[in-house]
Design a protein around this motif. Sequence first.
Motif, PDB file in Angstrom:
ATOM      1  N   ASP A  66      -2.383 -50.479   7.461  1.00 59.50           N
ATOM      2  CA  ASP A  66      -3.157 -49.257   7.729  1.00 59.50           C
ATOM      3  C   ASP A  66      -3.325 -49.144   9.242  1.00 59.50           C
ATOM      4  N   LEU A  67      -3.409 -47.911   9.743  1.00 64.54           N
ATOM      5  CA  LEU A  67      -3.524 -47.745  11.193  1.00 64.54           C
ATOM      6  C   LEU A  67      -4.965 -47.824  11.667  1.00 64.54           C
ATOM      7  N   LYS A  68      -5.844 -47.176  10.887  1.00 66.64           N
ATOM      8  CA  LYS A  68      -7.241 -47.121  11.332  1.00 66.64           C
ATOM      9  C   LYS A  68      -7.998 -48.292  10.726  1.00 66.64           C
ATOM     10  N   THR A  97      -0.993 -45.259   5.545  1.00 68.66           N
ATOM     11  CA  THR A  97      -2.222 -44.729   6.141  1.00 68.66           C
ATOM     12  C   THR A  97      -2.492 -43.331   5.610  1.00 68.66           C
ATOM     13  N   SER A  98      -3.584 -42.718   6.072  1.00 69.93           N
ATOM     14  CA  SER A  98      -3.905 -41.379   5.563  1.00 69.93           C
ATOM     15  C   SER A  98      -3.516 -40.279   6.546  1.00 69.93           C
ATOM     16  N   SER A  99      -3.087 -40.654   7.748  1.00 70.73           N
ATOM     17  CA  SER A  99      -2.780 -39.634   8.754  1.00 70.73           C
ATOM     18  C   SER A  99      -1.351 -39.110   8.619  1.00 70.73           C
ATOM     19  N   ARG A 100      -1.270 -37.771   8.584  1.00 66.33           N
ATOM     20  CA  ARG A 100       0.048 -37.130   8.610  1.00 66.33           C
ATOM     21  C   ARG A 100       0.364 -36.633  10.013  1.00 66.33           C
ATOM     22  N   HIS A 101      -0.494 -37.012  10.933  1.00 64.45           N
ATOM     23  CA  HIS A 101      -0.394 -36.516  12.297  1.00 64.45           C
ATOM     24  C   HIS A 101       0.907 -36.970  12.948  1.00 64.45           C
ATOM     25  N   ASP A 104       0.728 -39.767  15.427  1.00 61.25           N
ATOM     26  CA  ASP A 104       0.580 -41.092  14.820  1.00 61.25           C
ATOM     27  C   ASP A 104       1.915 -41.595  14.291  1.00 61.25           C
ATOM     28  N   LYS A 119      -0.934 -42.316   2.282  1.00 60.38           N
ATOM     29  CA  LYS A 119      -1.657 -42.583   1.035  1.00 60.38           C
ATOM     30  C   LYS A 119      -1.785 -41.293   0.237  1.00 60.38           C
ATOM     31  N   PRO A 120      -1.327 -41.273  -0.991  1.00 63.15           N
ATOM     32  CA  PRO A 120      -1.434 -40.051  -1.775  1.00 63.15           C
ATOM     33  C   PRO A 120      -2.883 -39.837  -2.249  1.00 63.15           C
ATOM     34  N   ASP A 121      -3.182 -38.553  -2.589  1.00 64.21           N
ATOM     35  CA  ASP A 121      -4.553 -38.230  -2.972  1.00 64.21           C
ATOM     36  C   ASP A 121      -4.869 -38.623  -4.414  1.00 64.21           C
TER      37      ASP A 121
END
Lengths: 152, 507
Positions: A66-68, A97-101, A104, A119-121
């Motif tokens: 994970d990034l964060k 991770t959760s970022s699609r940015h 990132d 990470k899917p919802d």
Amino acid sequence: MTVTPILLVEDDPTDFRLIQRAFGKLNNGFRMFRLTNGDEVVSYLSGDGPYENRAAHPIPAVVLLDLKIPRRSGFEVLEWLRGQPSGLNRLPVIVLTSSRHSTDINRAYDLGANSYLVKPDSGTQLDELVEQFRTYWLGLNEFPTLAAEFAR
Amino acid sequence: MAKYPVSAISASSLGGIESPDVFRRLVDTVSDYAIFLLDPIGNIASWNPGAKRLKGYNADEIIGKNFTVFYTAADLANDKPGHELRVAAQVGRFEDEGWRVRKDGSRFWANVIITRLLDDDGRLIGFGKITRDLSERRISELRYRLLIEGVTDYAIFSMDPAGHVTSWNSGAQRIKGYTPDEILGKSFSVFYLDEDRKAGLPQKVLRAAEENGHFEGEGWRQRKDGSKFWANVVVTALRDEEGTLSGFSKVTRDMTDRKALLDELKNHSAELELRVRERDQSNAELEAFAYSVSHDLRAPLRAISGFADALREECAQQLDERGRDYLDEITNASRRMSTLVQDLLEYGRVGRISAPLASVSLANAINDATQQLGDLPSGSLTVDVPAALSVRAHPQMLAQVILNLLVNALKFHKSDESPKVLVTAEERNGFIRLNVQDNGIGIAPEHQERIWNVFERLHDRESYTGTGIGLAIVKRAASQMNGSCGVISQPGAGSIFWIELPRAEHN
């Protein structure tokens, strides 16, 4: 059947539970180790302190990162890892991770990530992701040599 | 008039070229100069043709009269003629330039040389006077001087080689505040600020002009009253025919207003830069916010959705019909929230994208959008857009905009009619307008403004799903790409949503 060690770096307990649950649906063949912050990852991979015993804390075949995460971020872990000698730098790292940015994503690849997954919802989508991860990274993928001292 | 006709002159009749008579003859022939003799008190003793031409008198009417008749009343009042004779008697020679009067009262500008004549014993026997008419030169000089003196927008003045002021025009007086009396003879360094003077700037300017023939610069100078002005200065070295430096001319312009304007402009651009930096910063903050939304808001969402799925899978047996129904509600709500977060992020992203616009094929963008739509019932979407049309756009943003318009057009169909959407494009004054026309429910005129706002919905969720962000994204993206958008619609008669973007050359 060999047991492949996987290192999961995830600080969020619910995310960890969901991921763990999704992995639990798979047949055996791997063993999951979990860490919750960047400093721990560095210690673990260096074999420092509590992680000295490689039998109990083996070098993983692949890292889900994970990034964060607290202390050292996922980016810093990546940067540190890719600067390591003796083949440890080759360790496959899959960012989860959760970022699609895009900044990132690009930065992660710049720092040497081998793959980047979001990470899917929903739970069913997560099941699918874990299944595909297993097929590819634990099935199709050939692992690099890390180092003699790390040889499993 | 000459007693002897010129044709009659011959050396033999005069007794040789050395004869004094020859000189008399010469004088009698010259018509460009007035040459005549005065006795010691200034009475006219001889008269030549030049004198007649210049002053208008015949010999017989002027000989014996005093030379004071040639002077203006003002000069006579000062006894200028007497003064001239006294100077000539004393030092041997007097030269002057000034106005003199002709017989008819008109004036001419004369160059006058009076020479003392002594006999062999050194006694004064009279004066020789040579007068030249310099009126023409004088007038052109005067004109030139008046021209320079009359210029009030520029300070124009001359200096000697050391920088002392030798002439001063009205512009110089206006700009610098000194009258000619106050400044003539003074060093031009008084125009410089104290610190510049101490730093030797005036000398540097003169040296630069002397070396290069010319110096131009801008800087602060001070007026007589000590006030400052921003000056544009041109100093030119003046050299005579032999190349010897005879002085400098200096032209100074008061540029304070322009300087103020320039400074203001500079301030504005600095302010603008500051604002851009601030905006960049607030953009960065927004980005951090969006990041935090994407990360932190989605984590609990994943938990809700994930554990609802887990519950359904592992504990479905323990739940009755109602329990499973509630579970579906939870899953639906979390899905909705997921879309909402995604759309909000997209809306934020559209406002931030600063990637340069490129030439984008409209047909390609439509193709990108329709691919994201997935499979559609045949006949529900018709695209009639020429392949050659290109717009200035951001490729992903344009595809997103088209996708949003298509989704809406397909979604808001009448309950008893399947959707039919027609996409067309037309050129309008350098812009290309893309029309997305549907056969849907239409929009009442009073709602046609509101629909572009964020979270604006006209229908309950049961009739039509959606977050109310789609059109807000369209509007934001259109303005981001220097375009516009709008709707033409009647309730029950379908809608045409359009977006207009600058036309691009197809590449």
